[in-house]
Design a protein around this motif. Structure first.
Motif, PDB file in Angstrom:
ATOM      1  N   GLU A  31      57.299  19.760 -54.744  1.00  0.00           N
ATOM      2  CA  GLU A  31      57.513  18.892 -53.588  1.00  0.00           C
ATOM      3  C   GLU A  31      56.237  18.122 -53.240  1.00  0.00           C
ATOM      4  N   ILE A  32      55.099  18.797 -53.339  1.00  0.00           N
ATOM      5  CA  ILE A  32      53.825  18.114 -53.078  1.00  0.00           C
ATOM      6  C   ILE A  32      53.681  16.929 -54.015  1.00  0.00           C
ATOM      7  N   ALA A  33      53.899  17.153 -55.307  1.00  0.00           N
ATOM      8  CA  ALA A  33      53.776  16.073 -56.297  1.00  0.00           C
ATOM      9  C   ALA A  33      54.749  14.942 -55.996  1.00  0.00           C
ATOM     10  N   GLU A  34      55.983  15.292 -55.670  1.00  0.00           N
ATOM     11  CA  GLU A  34      56.995  14.268 -55.383  1.00  0.00           C
ATOM     12  C   GLU A  34      56.619  13.445 -54.144  1.00  0.00           C
ATOM     13  N   ARG A  35      56.184  14.130 -53.097  1.00  0.00           N
ATOM     14  CA  ARG A  35      55.851  13.417 -51.855  1.00  0.00           C
ATOM     15  C   ARG A  35      54.585  12.580 -52.007  1.00  0.00           C
ATOM     16  N   LEU A  36      53.595  13.095 -52.731  1.00  0.00           N
ATOM     17  CA  LEU A  36      52.387  12.295 -52.955  1.00  0.00           C
ATOM     18  C   LEU A  36      52.690  11.063 -53.803  1.00  0.00           C
ATOM     19  N   THR A  37      53.562  11.215 -54.784  1.00  0.00           N
ATOM     20  CA  THR A  37      53.965  10.060 -55.600  1.00  0.00           C
ATOM     21  C   THR A  37      54.596   9.000 -54.716  1.00  0.00           C
ATOM     22  N   ARG A  38      55.468   9.433 -53.831  1.00  0.00           N
ATOM     23  CA  ARG A  38      56.162   8.503 -52.939  1.00  0.00           C
ATOM     24  C   ARG A  38      55.236   7.911 -51.875  1.00  0.00           C
ATOM     25  N   PHE A  39      54.410   8.754 -51.257  1.00  0.00           N
ATOM     26  CA  PHE A  39      53.569   8.303 -50.155  1.00  0.00           C
ATOM     27  C   PHE A  39      52.381   7.466 -50.620  1.00  0.00           C
ATOM     28  N   LEU A  40      51.686   7.924 -51.662  1.00  0.00           N
ATOM     29  CA  LEU A  40      50.438   7.270 -52.066  1.00  0.00           C
ATOM     30  C   LEU A  40      50.597   6.298 -53.234  1.00  0.00           C
ATOM     31  N   ASN A  41      51.633   6.509 -54.044  1.00  0.00           N
ATOM     32  CA  ASN A  41      51.894   5.587 -55.153  1.00  0.00           C
ATOM     33  C   ASN A  41      50.661   5.389 -56.038  1.00  0.00           C
ATOM     34  N   GLY A  42      49.953   6.488 -56.308  1.00  0.00           N
ATOM     35  CA  GLY A  42      48.775   6.435 -57.153  1.00  0.00           C
ATOM     36  C   GLY A  42      48.338   7.839 -57.542  1.00  0.00           C
ATOM     37  N   PRO A  43      47.307   7.935 -58.374  1.00  0.00           N
ATOM     38  CA  PRO A  43      46.912   9.232 -58.931  1.00  0.00           C
ATOM     39  C   PRO A  43      46.191  10.146 -57.937  1.00  0.00           C
ATOM     40  N   VAL A  44      46.512  11.444 -58.065  1.00  0.00           N
ATOM     41  CA  VAL A  44      45.897  12.483 -57.234  1.00  0.00           C
ATOM     42  C   VAL A  44      45.638  13.682 -58.134  1.00  0.00           C
ATOM     43  N   CYS A 108      45.488   4.404 -55.815  1.00  0.00           N
ATOM     44  CA  CYS A 108      46.050   4.401 -54.466  1.00  0.00           C
ATOM     45  C   CYS A 108      45.381   3.295 -53.652  1.00  0.00           C
ATOM     46  N   GLU A 109      46.102   2.770 -52.685  1.00  0.00           N
ATOM     47  CA  GLU A 109      45.524   1.820 -51.744  1.00  0.00           C
ATOM     48  C   GLU A 109      44.764   2.605 -50.671  1.00  0.00           C
ATOM     49  N   PRO A 110      43.519   2.239 -50.400  1.00  0.00           N
ATOM     50  CA  PRO A 110      42.751   2.968 -49.382  1.00  0.00           C
ATOM     51  C   PRO A 110      43.456   3.047 -48.024  1.00  0.00           C
ATOM     52  N   SER A 111      44.120   1.994 -47.606  1.00  0.00           N
ATOM     53  CA  SER A 111      44.792   2.012 -46.298  1.00  0.00           C
ATOM     54  C   SER A 111      45.927   3.037 -46.270  1.00  0.00           C
ATOM     55  N   THR A 112      46.590   3.235 -47.393  1.00  0.00           N
ATOM     56  CA  THR A 112      47.670   4.226 -47.471  1.00  0.00           C
ATOM     57  C   THR A 112      47.103   5.639 -47.408  1.00  0.00           C
ATOM     58  N   VAL A 113      45.988   5.851 -48.100  1.00  0.00           N
ATOM     59  CA  VAL A 113      45.331   7.162 -48.060  1.00  0.00           C
ATOM     60  C   VAL A 113      44.846   7.451 -46.637  1.00  0.00           C
ATOM     61  N   GLU A 114      44.264   6.456 -45.981  1.00  0.00           N
ATOM     62  CA  GLU A 114      43.820   6.641 -44.592  1.00  0.00           C
ATOM     63  C   GLU A 114      44.990   6.991 -43.674  1.00  0.00           C
ATOM     64  N   ALA A 115      46.128   6.360 -43.876  1.00  0.00           N
ATOM     65  CA  ALA A 115      47.304   6.648 -43.051  1.00  0.00           C
ATOM     66  C   ALA A 115      47.769   8.094 -43.263  1.00  0.00           C
ATOM     67  N   LEU A 116      47.764   8.552 -44.509  1.00  0.00           N
ATOM     68  CA  LEU A 116      48.170   9.930 -44.803  1.00  0.00           C
ATOM     69  C   LEU A 116      47.196  10.912 -44.153  1.00  0.00           C
ATOM     70  N   ILE A 117      45.895  10.623 -44.224  1.00  0.00           N
ATOM     71  CA  ILE A 117      44.890  11.479 -43.598  1.00  0.00           C
ATOM     72  C   ILE A 117      45.088  11.503 -42.080  1.00  0.00           C
ATOM     73  N   GLY A 118      45.294  10.341 -41.485  1.00  0.00           N
ATOM     74  CA  GLY A 118      45.519  10.264 -40.042  1.00  0.00           C
ATOM     75  C   GLY A 118      46.716  11.085 -39.609  1.00  0.00           C
ATOM     76  N   PHE A 119      47.793  11.019 -40.390  1.00  0.00           N
ATOM     77  CA  PHE A 119      48.983  11.804 -40.071  1.00  0.00           C
ATOM     78  C   PHE A 119      48.671  13.295 -40.167  1.00  0.00           C
ATOM     79  N   GLY A 120      47.996  13.698 -41.225  1.00  0.00           N
ATOM     80  CA  GLY A 120      47.634  15.113 -41.375  1.00  0.00           C
ATOM     81  C   GLY A 120      46.744  15.602 -40.255  1.00  0.00           C
ATOM     82  N   LEU A 121      45.793  14.772 -39.825  1.00  0.00           N
ATOM     83  CA  LEU A 121      44.926  15.146 -38.712  1.00  0.00           C
ATOM     84  C   LEU A 121      45.725  15.319 -37.421  1.00  0.00           C
ATOM     85  N   SER A 122      46.696  14.442 -37.190  1.00  0.00           N
ATOM     86  CA  SER A 122      47.511  14.572 -35.978  1.00  0.00           C
ATOM     87  C   SER A 122      48.329  15.862 -36.007  1.00  0.00           C
ATOM     88  N   ILE A 123      48.830  16.229 -37.168  1.00  0.00           N
ATOM     89  CA  ILE A 123      49.601  17.475 -37.302  1.00  0.00           C
ATOM     90  C   ILE A 123      48.696  18.683 -37.069  1.00  0.00           C
TER      91      ILE A 123
END
Length: 129
Positions: A31-44, A108-123
């Motif tokens: 699930e992590i791999a699937e969601r990261l593929t969808r959310f970040l659309n780049g390599p992790v 990955c686009e830096p702005s997308t990575v920042e958005a994911l980090i911001g969401f994780g920080l809020s959680i």
């Protein structure tokens, strides 16, 4: 494993496992791999050797652009080297790709990575209250 210099072809965001797992809302590796593929659309990639594990999102370099989350998830760039596994290494043990690059220059686009980090920080901040 290859040590690649950051700052020219790509940068990397160092994402602590706890932060990334809060962002994607699961502990299941598939699930992590699937969601990261969808959310970040780049390599992790994942390195489990330090502090409970660290994810690295490979991003397009953006010299001079401010990085909002340097304290929680630093952007690594010029002057830093990153250990990168072979493309086919997608399972533990050791450093491996959670989302391998799909083509040369896939980042990955830096702005997308920042958005994911911001969401994780809020959680994580909500769970601390």
């Amino acid at each position: 494993m290859a040590l690649l210099p950051l700052g020219q072809r790509f940068d990397a965001a160092r994402l602590p496992a706890q932060l990334l797992l809060a962002s994607v809302g699961t502990y299941d590796p598939l699930e992590i791999a699937e969601r990261l593929t969808r959310f970040l659309n780049g390599p992790v990639l994942f390195d489990g050797r330090l502090m409970g594990g660290t994810y690295y999102a490979l991003m397009r370099p953006s010299p001079g652009q401010p990085w909002k989350h340097q304290a929680a998830a630093p952007r690594l760039s010029t002057g830093t080297y990153l250990g990168v596994p072979k493309i086919g290494r997608t399972k533990p043990p050791g450093t491996h790709w959670v989302v391998p690059p799909r083509f040369p220059g896939d980042l990955c686009e830096p702005s997308t990575v920042e958005a994911l980090i911001g969401f994780g920080l809020s959680i994580t901040q909500e769970t601390e209250l």
